[in-house]
Design a protein around this motif. Structure first.
Motif, PDB file in Angstrom:
ATOM      1  N   LEU A 164       4.819  -3.095   4.358  1.00  0.00           N
ATOM      2  CA  LEU A 164       3.545  -3.198   3.656  1.00  0.00           C
ATOM      3  C   LEU A 164       2.944  -1.839   3.329  1.00  0.00           C
ATOM      4  O   LEU A 164       2.321  -1.669   2.280  1.00  0.00           O
ATOM      5  N   VAL A 165       3.115  -0.853   4.212  1.00  0.00           N
ATOM      6  CA  VAL A 165       2.454   0.442   4.065  1.00  0.00           C
ATOM      7  C   VAL A 165       3.502   1.550   4.043  1.00  0.00           C
ATOM      8  O   VAL A 165       4.407   1.568   4.884  1.00  0.00           O
ATOM      9  N   ALA A 166       3.364   2.467   3.100  1.00  0.00           N
ATOM     10  CA  ALA A 166       4.292   3.602   3.005  1.00  0.00           C
ATOM     11  C   ALA A 166       3.517   4.868   2.666  1.00  0.00           C
ATOM     12  O   ALA A 166       2.671   4.875   1.758  1.00  0.00           O
ATOM     13  N   ASP A 167       3.783   5.942   3.404  1.00  0.00           N
ATOM     14  CA  ASP A 167       3.236   7.256   3.085  1.00  0.00           C
ATOM     15  C   ASP A 167       4.233   8.026   2.237  1.00  0.00           C
ATOM     16  O   ASP A 167       5.450   7.884   2.407  1.00  0.00           O
ATOM     17  N   HIS A 168       3.724   8.859   1.348  1.00  0.00           N
ATOM     18  CA  HIS A 168       4.603   9.710   0.546  1.00  0.00           C
ATOM     19  C   HIS A 168       3.940  11.077   0.387  1.00  0.00           C
ATOM     20  O   HIS A 168       2.797  11.176  -0.059  1.00  0.00           O
ATOM     21  N   GLU A 169       4.673  12.114   0.755  1.00  0.00           N
ATOM     22  CA  GLU A 169       4.131  13.476   0.698  1.00  0.00           C
ATOM     23  C   GLU A 169       4.481  14.161  -0.614  1.00  0.00           C
ATOM     24  O   GLU A 169       5.610  14.073  -1.099  1.00  0.00           O
ATOM     25  N   VAL A 170       3.501  14.838  -1.190  1.00  0.00           N
ATOM     26  CA  VAL A 170       3.701  15.693  -2.358  1.00  0.00           C
ATOM     27  C   VAL A 170       3.128  17.063  -2.023  1.00  0.00           C
ATOM     28  O   VAL A 170       2.445  17.236  -1.003  1.00  0.00           O
ATOM     29  N   ALA A 171       3.367  18.035  -2.872  1.00  0.00           N
ATOM     30  CA  ALA A 171       2.851  19.389  -2.618  1.00  0.00           C
ATOM     31  C   ALA A 171       2.468  20.043  -3.936  1.00  0.00           C
ATOM     32  O   ALA A 171       3.302  20.198  -4.834  1.00  0.00           O
ATOM     33  N   SER A 172       1.205  20.397  -4.051  1.00  0.00           N
ATOM     34  CA  SER A 172       0.736  21.103  -5.248  1.00  0.00           C
ATOM     35  C   SER A 172       0.901  22.610  -5.110  1.00  0.00           C
ATOM     36  O   SER A 172       0.724  23.341  -6.073  1.00  0.00           O
ATOM     37  N   ARG A 173       1.197  23.059  -3.881  1.00  0.00           N
ATOM     38  CA  ARG A 173       1.302  24.487  -3.557  1.00  0.00           C
ATOM     39  C   ARG A 173      -0.029  25.208  -3.790  1.00  0.00           C
ATOM     40  O   ARG A 173      -0.073  26.384  -4.098  1.00  0.00           O
ATOM     41  N   GLN A 174      -1.110  24.479  -3.624  1.00  0.00           N
ATOM     42  CA  GLN A 174      -2.446  25.040  -3.693  1.00  0.00           C
ATOM     43  C   GLN A 174      -3.120  24.838  -2.345  1.00  0.00           C
ATOM     44  O   GLN A 174      -2.869  23.841  -1.656  1.00  0.00           O
ATOM     45  N   PRO A 175      -3.994  25.764  -1.944  1.00  0.00           N
ATOM     46  CA  PRO A 175      -4.741  25.582  -0.690  1.00  0.00           C
ATOM     47  C   PRO A 175      -5.879  24.592  -0.890  1.00  0.00           C
ATOM     48  O   PRO A 175      -6.219  24.208  -2.014  1.00  0.00           O
ATOM     49  N   PHE A 176      -6.467  24.182   0.221  1.00  0.00           N
ATOM     50  CA  PHE A 176      -7.663  23.337   0.181  1.00  0.00           C
ATOM     51  C   PHE A 176      -8.863  24.190  -0.227  1.00  0.00           C
ATOM     52  O   PHE A 176      -8.964  25.342   0.184  1.00  0.00           O
ATOM     53  N   PRO A 177      -9.781  23.729  -1.064  1.00  0.00           N
ATOM     54  CA  PRO A 177      -9.920  22.356  -1.545  1.00  0.00           C
ATOM     55  C   PRO A 177      -9.271  22.082  -2.893  1.00  0.00           C
ATOM     56  O   PRO A 177      -9.367  20.977  -3.403  1.00  0.00           O
ATOM     57  N   VAL A 178      -8.650  23.115  -3.511  1.00  0.00           N
ATOM     58  CA  VAL A 178      -8.075  22.914  -4.850  1.00  0.00           C
ATOM     59  C   VAL A 178      -7.035  21.803  -4.833  1.00  0.00           C
ATOM     60  O   VAL A 178      -6.939  21.003  -5.767  1.00  0.00           O
ATOM     61  N   TRP A 180       0.849  -1.199   0.000  1.00  0.00           N
ATOM     62  CA  TRP A 180       0.000   0.000   0.000  1.00  0.00           C
ATOM     63  C   TRP A 180       0.885   1.249   0.000  1.00  0.00           C
ATOM     64  O   TRP A 180       1.673   1.467   0.916  1.00  0.00           O
ATOM     65  N   LEU A 181       0.726   2.052  -1.040  1.00  0.00           N
ATOM     66  CA  LEU A 181       1.385   3.353  -1.132  1.00  0.00           C
ATOM     67  C   LEU A 181       0.324   4.427  -0.945  1.00  0.00           C
ATOM     68  O   LEU A 181      -0.638   4.507  -1.720  1.00  0.00           O
ATOM     69  N   ASN A 182       0.476   5.258   0.079  1.00  0.00           N
ATOM     70  CA  ASN A 182      -0.506   6.304   0.406  1.00  0.00           C
ATOM     71  C   ASN A 182       0.131   7.670   0.153  1.00  0.00           C
ATOM     72  O   ASN A 182       1.074   8.069   0.830  1.00  0.00           O
ATOM     73  N   ILE A 183      -0.383   8.381  -0.837  1.00  0.00           N
ATOM     74  CA  ILE A 183       0.166   9.676  -1.238  1.00  0.00           C
ATOM     75  C   ILE A 183      -0.731  10.778  -0.701  1.00  0.00           C
ATOM     76  O   ILE A 183      -1.956  10.727  -0.846  1.00  0.00           O
ATOM     77  N   TYR A 184      -0.125  11.793  -0.082  1.00  0.00           N
ATOM     78  CA  TYR A 184      -0.918  12.865   0.529  1.00  0.00           C
ATOM     79  C   TYR A 184      -0.235  14.212   0.322  1.00  0.00           C
ATOM     80  O   TYR A 184       0.971  14.302   0.115  1.00  0.00           O
ATOM     81  N   ASP A 185      -1.039  15.253   0.360  1.00  0.00           N
ATOM     82  CA  ASP A 185      -0.579  16.639   0.351  1.00  0.00           C
ATOM     83  C   ASP A 185      -0.935  17.212   1.721  1.00  0.00           C
ATOM     84  O   ASP A 185      -2.093  17.139   2.152  1.00  0.00           O
ATOM     85  N   ARG A 186       0.039  17.765   2.399  1.00  0.00           N
ATOM     86  CA  ARG A 186      -0.198  18.265   3.752  1.00  0.00           C
ATOM     87  C   ARG A 186      -1.296  19.330   3.801  1.00  0.00           C
ATOM     88  O   ARG A 186      -1.980  19.493   4.815  1.00  0.00           O
ATOM     89  N   ALA A 187      -1.475  20.072   2.712  1.00  0.00           N
ATOM     90  CA  ALA A 187      -2.508  21.107   2.675  1.00  0.00           C
ATOM     91  C   ALA A 187      -3.905  20.537   2.433  1.00  0.00           C
ATOM     92  O   ALA A 187      -4.900  21.248   2.596  1.00  0.00           O
ATOM     93  N   ASP A 188      -3.980  19.289   2.027  1.00  0.00           N
ATOM     94  CA  ASP A 188      -5.258  18.650   1.724  1.00  0.00           C
ATOM     95  C   ASP A 188      -5.900  18.160   3.023  1.00  0.00           C
ATOM     96  O   ASP A 188      -5.437  17.203   3.641  1.00  0.00           O
ATOM     97  N   LEU A 189      -6.978  18.810   3.418  1.00  0.00           N
ATOM     98  CA  LEU A 189      -7.633  18.466   4.680  1.00  0.00           C
ATOM     99  C   LEU A 189      -8.358  17.126   4.624  1.00  0.00           C
ATOM    100  O   LEU A 189      -8.826  16.635   5.646  1.00  0.00           O
ATOM    101  N   LEU A 190      -8.445  16.533   3.436  1.00  0.00           N
ATOM    102  CA  LEU A 190      -9.089  15.230   3.298  1.00  0.00           C
ATOM    103  C   LEU A 190      -8.071  14.117   3.088  1.00  0.00           C
ATOM    104  O   LEU A 190      -8.444  12.993   2.731  1.00  0.00           O
ATOM    105  N   ALA A 191      -6.803  14.399   3.314  1.00  0.00           N
ATOM    106  CA  ALA A 191      -5.742  13.405   3.143  1.00  0.00           C
ATOM    107  C   ALA A 191      -5.148  13.059   4.504  1.00  0.00           C
ATOM    108  O   ALA A 191      -4.844  13.950   5.300  1.00  0.00           O
ATOM    109  N   TYR A 192      -4.959  11.759   4.748  1.00  0.00           N
ATOM    110  CA  TYR A 192      -4.486  11.300   6.055  1.00  0.00           C
ATOM    111  C   TYR A 192      -3.340  10.305   5.897  1.00  0.00           C
ATOM    112  O   TYR A 192      -3.152   9.702   4.835  1.00  0.00           O
ATOM    113  N   LEU A 193      -2.578  10.137   6.975  1.00  0.00           N
ATOM    114  CA  LEU A 193      -1.431   9.243   6.992  1.00  0.00           C
ATOM    115  C   LEU A 193      -1.870   7.812   7.285  1.00  0.00           C
ATOM    116  O   LEU A 193      -2.706   7.570   8.163  1.00  0.00           O
ATOM    117  N   ALA A 194      -1.261   6.864   6.574  1.00  0.00           N
ATOM    118  CA  ALA A 194      -1.581   5.457   6.783  1.00  0.00           C
ATOM    119  C   ALA A 194      -0.556   4.764   7.678  1.00  0.00           C
ATOM    120  O   ALA A 194      -0.920   3.876   8.453  1.00  0.00           O
TER     121      ALA A 194
END
Length: 441
Positions: A404-418, A381-395
């Motif tokens: 088995l499980v790995a989190d990976h952070e990315v950044a769109s440099r956009q605020p939520f909800p964009v 399981w690869l879980n990708i999240y953006d810290r600014a995304d209020l609907l994204a959580y760590l696995a």
């Protein structure tokens, strides 16, 4: 069955590819099948647009891969069966402009108190501004009428007696704990002192008394927030008692400051607009919110549909789920593994902007009992999240199995909800997926 790794002479570039990308793309391609599952609120037009981005990003790295989408919005998404018959209709005859004559009193009260809860001292702050210069000066050597209000405020018992109506009301509304502190806060405020100093006659002093009483109650309610158990009638009765004890005359005609606040409240606060637009807002929010509620209550048909789509071919498969799509995939894979019928063709689960870990922490994830670990047979399981995304959580912290499980952070440099939908335009997302597949291969 294993992945087949080919070494091409030339790898097509992603439209989002950046020079120096370290995903291992230029060293090889993997022959693999992808199944993408969209999230909540997505319908056909939006799906087609998002899937085009997903397909372009994956095809650039995996030209020989089969890339499919499991579109579920029409068959398993939420709709209003009776066209919104459950939504209360807005009141007829809403006043326009500055007229308050035909606005229902309940709407006026809600708007006024919403403004007061945002800024409890706003009415006191406004009173001196409404006095003319001559009125504010008063007679030399004559004590301002408002000084009496200040004296009465200072003399109020900070702990009302048990048999006092005010004390009983404060206790029953859960506003009693902060009462003494709130009295002192309002009494010592610059706004209250200025309002008292500007009151040159008894009529103006009574207005200060009423404004001070509302300020105290508004501060109490704002501090208590959702822990307050207070109806509008109880709130108004507390205001009446305080107003009377500060030298006012209880509830009566709206003063100058109150009239200004009512107009501001009707214009600036959200409640009047929400009342008017509740029907359209509800209808527009049904796909986004309704899909989640419907899935939580009746998600079986969607999970069955996903299972059929995923198992329709035997090739090694990577399943990608966005938002609610990720929740459904976690449920499908977990339930299958618990039944000892794991979907063995699924070699990798990728969730993006997912709430599955949060739901499991709440004990609300359908696929796993509260507190349970991922069952044997659950895929990587690869879980990708953006810290600014209020609907994204760590696995990882919820499912602490590093292999088995790995989190990976990315950044769109956009605020939520964009940022919640911007993942599919990020090269880093596809790069991390490609790296994970290469390591598995």
């Amino acid at each position: 069955m294993s992945f087949r790794v080919n070494l091409p002479t030339r790898v097509p570039r992603s439209p989002y590819h950046r020079p120096g990308d370290a995903c291992g793309v230029e060293r090889g391609m993997v022959d693999v099948r992808f199944v993408w599952v969209h999230g909540t609120g997505v319908r056909r037009k939006r799906h087609d647009h998002l899937f085009a981005l997903v397909r372009a990003g994956l095809t650039a790295r995996f030209p020989e891969a089969e890339i499919t989408s499991c579109y579920w919005g029409d068959d398993h998404g939420a709709t209003l069966a009776l066209s919104g018959a459950s939504v209360p209709a807005p009141r007829a005859g809403r006043a326009g402009g500055d007229s308050l004559a035909t606005v229902p009193p309940t709407e006026l009260a809600v708007a006024e108190w919403q403004l007061l809860l945002t800024d409890p001292l706003c009415e006191l702050r406004l009173l001196p501004e409404l006095r003319t210069d001559d009125e504010a000066l008063g007679m030399p050597g004559v004590r301002a009428a408002g000084a009496g209000v200040a004296d009465l405020m200072a003399g109020l018992p900070r702990r009302p007696a048990d048999d006092d109506e005010l004390g009983a009301l404060l206790t029953s509304t859960c506003l009693d704990e902060a009462y003494a502190e709130t009295l002192d806060l309002v009494a010592c405020s610059e706004e209250f002192e200025a309002a008292c100093a500007s009151a040159s006659d008894q009529a103006e002093a009574r207005e200060v008394a009423a404004a001070a009483a509302r300020a105290v109650v508004a501060q109490l309610l704002a501090e208590a927030a959702e822990s307050a158990l207070c109806t509008g009638d109880e709130r108004d009765r507390i205001v009446d008692i305080l107003t009377s004890r500060l030298g006012g005359t209880g509830r009566g005609a709206v003063g100058q400051a109150g009239g200004v606040l009512l107009r501001l409240g009707m214009r600036l606060t959200t409640q009047p607009a929400l009342n008017h637009w509740r029907g359209p807002i509800t209808s527009r929010s049904v796909p986004a919110v309704g899909d989640i509620l419907r899935y939580q209550a009746r998600g079986g048909p969607l999970r069955d549909s996903l299972t059929r789509h995923i198992t329709a071919a035997d090739e090694p498969t990577v399943v990608l789920g966005h938002s609610l799509g990720g929740i459904a995939l976690v449920d499908v894979l977990a339930l299958a593994a618990i039944r000892q019928e794991p979907l063995r063709n699924v070699r990798l689960l990728v969730t993006i902007g997912s709430q599955a870990p949060f739901l499991h922490e709440l004990g609300a994830l359908t696929g796993l009992p509260p507190g349970a670990s991922l069952p044997p047979g659950f895929p990587r399981w690869l879980n990708i999240y953006d810290r600014a995304d209020l609907l994204a959580y760590l696995a990882e912290p919820v499912f602490p199995t590093p292999s088995l499980v790995a989190d990976h952070e990315v950044a769109s440099r956009q605020p939520f909800p964009v940022c919640h939908s911007a993942y599919w335009k990020l090269d880093a997302v596809y790069g991390r997926i490609a790296k994970e597949i290469e390591e598995l291969g």
